[in-house]
Motif scaffolding. Structure first.
Motif, PDB file in Angstrom:
ATOM      1  N   ILE A 139       0.030  -0.907  12.474  1.00 34.27           N
ATOM      2  CA  ILE A 139       0.410  -2.253  10.881  1.00 34.27           C
ATOM      3  C   ILE A 139       0.182  -1.631   9.613  1.00 34.27           C
ATOM      4  CG2 ILE A 139      -0.592  -4.391  12.406  1.00 34.27           C
ATOM      5  CD1 ILE A 139      -3.614  -3.276  11.528  1.00 34.27           C
ATOM      6  N   LEU A 140      -0.169  -0.113  10.300  1.00 31.14           N
ATOM      7  CA  LEU A 140       0.286   0.351   9.022  1.00 31.14           C
ATOM      8  C   LEU A 140       1.992   0.978   8.160  1.00 31.14           C
ATOM      9  CD1 LEU A 140      -2.146   3.600   8.039  1.00 31.14           C
ATOM     10  CD2 LEU A 140      -2.174   1.621   6.939  1.00 31.14           C
ATOM     11  N   GLY A 141       3.204   0.165   9.099  1.00 26.90           N
ATOM     12  CA  GLY A 141       3.807   0.450   9.433  1.00 26.90           C
ATOM     13  C   GLY A 141       4.377   1.774   8.833  1.00 26.90           C
TER      14      GLY A 141
ATOM     15  N   LYS B  95       0.843  -1.021   0.258  1.00 27.02           N
ATOM     16  CA  LYS B  95       0.199  -0.028   0.112  1.00 27.02           C
ATOM     17  C   LYS B  95       0.982   1.310  -0.154  1.00 27.02           C
ATOM     18  CE  LYS B  95      -2.230  -1.461   4.050  1.00 27.02           C
ATOM     19  NZ  LYS B  95      -1.614  -2.828   3.758  1.00 27.02           N
ATOM     20  N   SER B  96       2.017   1.480   0.779  1.00 31.09           N
ATOM     21  CA  SER B  96       2.347   2.351   0.792  1.00 31.09           C
ATOM     22  C   SER B  96       3.685   2.709  -0.539  1.00 31.09           C
ATOM     23  CB  SER B  96       3.659   1.802   1.819  1.00 31.09           C
ATOM     24  OG  SER B  96       2.862   2.138   3.286  1.00 31.09           O
ATOM     25  N   THR B  97       3.985   1.642  -0.985  1.00 32.60           N
ATOM     26  CA  THR B  97       4.761   1.731  -2.440  1.00 32.60           C
ATOM     27  C   THR B  97       3.616   2.360  -2.882  1.00 32.60           C
ATOM     28  OG1 THR B  97       6.107   0.009  -1.374  1.00 32.60           O
ATOM     29  CG2 THR B  97       6.272   0.452  -4.059  1.00 32.60           C
TER      30      THR B  97
ATOM     31  N   VAL C  74      -7.004   7.981   1.213  1.00 36.35           N
ATOM     32  CA  VAL C  74      -6.995   6.894   2.182  1.00 36.35           C
ATOM     33  C   VAL C  74      -6.670   6.272   2.668  1.00 36.35           C
ATOM     34  CG1 VAL C  74      -8.623   7.547   4.467  1.00 36.35           C
ATOM     35  CG2 VAL C  74      -8.968   9.425   2.303  1.00 36.35           C
ATOM     36  N   GLU C  75      -5.888   5.895   3.136  1.00 38.70           N
ATOM     37  CA  GLU C  75      -4.812   4.315   3.079  1.00 38.70           C
ATOM     38  C   GLU C  75      -5.816   3.806   4.400  1.00 38.70           C
ATOM     39  OE1 GLU C  75      -0.997   4.005   3.362  1.00 38.70           O
ATOM     40  OE2 GLU C  75      -0.575   1.889   3.542  1.00 38.70           O
ATOM     41  N   THR C  76      -6.059   2.253   4.516  1.00 34.69           N
ATOM     42  CA  THR C  76      -6.458   1.089   5.618  1.00 34.69           C
ATOM     43  C   THR C  76      -6.160   0.376   5.523  1.00 34.69           C
ATOM     44  OG1 THR C  76      -8.395   1.111   7.133  1.00 34.69           O
ATOM     45  CG2 THR C  76      -8.593   0.845   4.903  1.00 34.69           C
TER      46      THR C  76
HETATM   47 MG   LIG Z   1       1.933   0.829   4.931  1.00 34.82          MG
END
Ligand SMILES: [Mg+2]
Ligand SMILES: Nc1nc2c(ncn2[C@@H]2O[C@H](COP(=O)(O)OP(=O)(O)O)[C@@H](O)[C@H]2O)c(=O)[nH]1
Length: 320
Positions: free
Chosen positions: A99-101, A65-67, A150-152
């Motif tokens: 946990i999103l890291g 997700k982040s990448t 919006v990230e989850t």
């Molecule tokens: Mg992440």
């Protein structure tokens, strides 16, 4: 935050990042005076909102997700947009962990002058994760961001909430995910407007197969693509497609219609949350609750009758 330090609608509109950060902190506050200031600020900025493409991105930890958000965000910026990222982390309220890291992983996006990244811990979410994040989206729009992501994490109810506040909800998957479709939570698959199979560089054949499986199992109108967020393969094309889909859906009136439904749902969700909070805080209810539960457990009362009794107490009437 003390309400007298609340940013004004004008400072927010000037694109001042610190004003945006402070405004988001304000709406996350559970303090009553801050809440009042937050409601005033929201009312003032509301006419400056609504212009952004609102994207939701969810997926299991490690899906990329982040990448992916960094790559997609940079592609949007290259296409002339300003991008805000709000990351909801449902774990942080419970465990203090995340946990999103690694939040610093969006290294390039976070230093870009056209980007704003805000982790949004769900701690103290009295109004619910959904309500605060929905308001944060509006604040980002008021500050001039015309793409809000919006990230989850793909756990719990948070992705349903995010699907309910975005124009396009993306589920990020791994190339082998298609093998495990039965195990996936049905409701979540049905939320997705777009499946993105990431890490296609690792196994392009499996990624294509997974994309076809998602196309056939998603709800009508959903589609699937493969990308490599790490290498950037397919990401600029995906951004162009998202923009085109958004433009076409806007023209057909579908975005406005979806948003109308979302704000109606949000109204009822807020009312439910508010009523529940008042109900649980009402001394007549709290005084009678233990006995009512005991009656239920020992079979002396049925749930419906017990609930009606508690509701009568809540309204201030006589018990039973
Ligand atoms: Mg992440
Ligand atoms: N091979 C490959 N690795 C990737 C890709 N996207 C992300 N990763 C790696 O997968 C790991 C998890 O990525 P991250 O973005 O932190 O996932 P998140 O937990 O969903 O936010 C990291 O080591 C990334 O470098 C990709 O497209 N290809």
């Amino acid at each position: 935050m003390s309400p007298d330090r609340a940013p004004t609608a004008e400072t927010l509109r000037s694109g001042n990042r610190r004003a945006l950060a402070r405004a988001i902190t304000l709406i996350e506050s559970t303090n009553a005076a801050a809440r009042e200031a937050a409601d005033e600020l929201l009312a003032a900025v509301l006419p400056m909102t609504g212009q952004a493409i609102r994207l939701g991105v969810s997926g299991s930890p490690g899906a990329g997700k982040s990448t992916f958000i960094e790559a997609l965000g940079l592609a949007a910026i290259a296409a002339g947009h300003r991008v805000a990222v709000l990351a909801i982390d449902p774990s942080s309220a419970v465990s203090g962990g995340s946990i999103l890291g690694d939040k610093t992983r969006m290294e390039r996006l976070s230093v870009d002058a056209s980007a704003y990244i805000r982790p949004s811990p769900s701690s103290g979410s009295l109004g619910g994760v959904g309500e605060h994040t929905r308001e944060a989206v509006l604040l980002c729009e008021a500050a001039g961001y015309d793409v809000v992501i919006v990230e989850t994490v793909g756990v719990g109810q948070s992705e349903i909430a995010v699907a309910g506040m975005t124009d396009l909800f993306i589920l990020l998957q791994l190339p082998n995910a298609g093998d495990d479709l039965q195990a996936m939570k049905r409701g979540i698959v049905e939320c997705a407007d777009l499946f993105v199979v990431n890490k296609a560089d690792l196994d392009p054949v499996a990624a294509d197969r997974a994309a076809r499986q998602f196309e056939s199992c998603g709800r009508a109108g959903s589609s699937a693509r493969t990308v490599s967020a790490l290498r950037g393969d397919g990401v600029a094309a995906l951004w162009a497609e998202i923009e085109m889909r958004f433009r076409e859906a806007s023209t057909r009136g579908e975005i406005a219609e979806r948003r109308r439904g979302q704000i109606r749902d949000a109204l009822w969700a807020s009312i439910r949350t508010g009523l529940m909070r008042e109900f649980r805080a009402e001394p007549r209810v709290t005084a009678a609750l233990a006995a009512a539960l005991d009656d239920l457990e020992t079979g002396r009362a049925a749930p419906g009758a017990a609930a009606r009794g508690l509701l009568r107490l809540f309204r201030g009437g006589e018990d039973q």
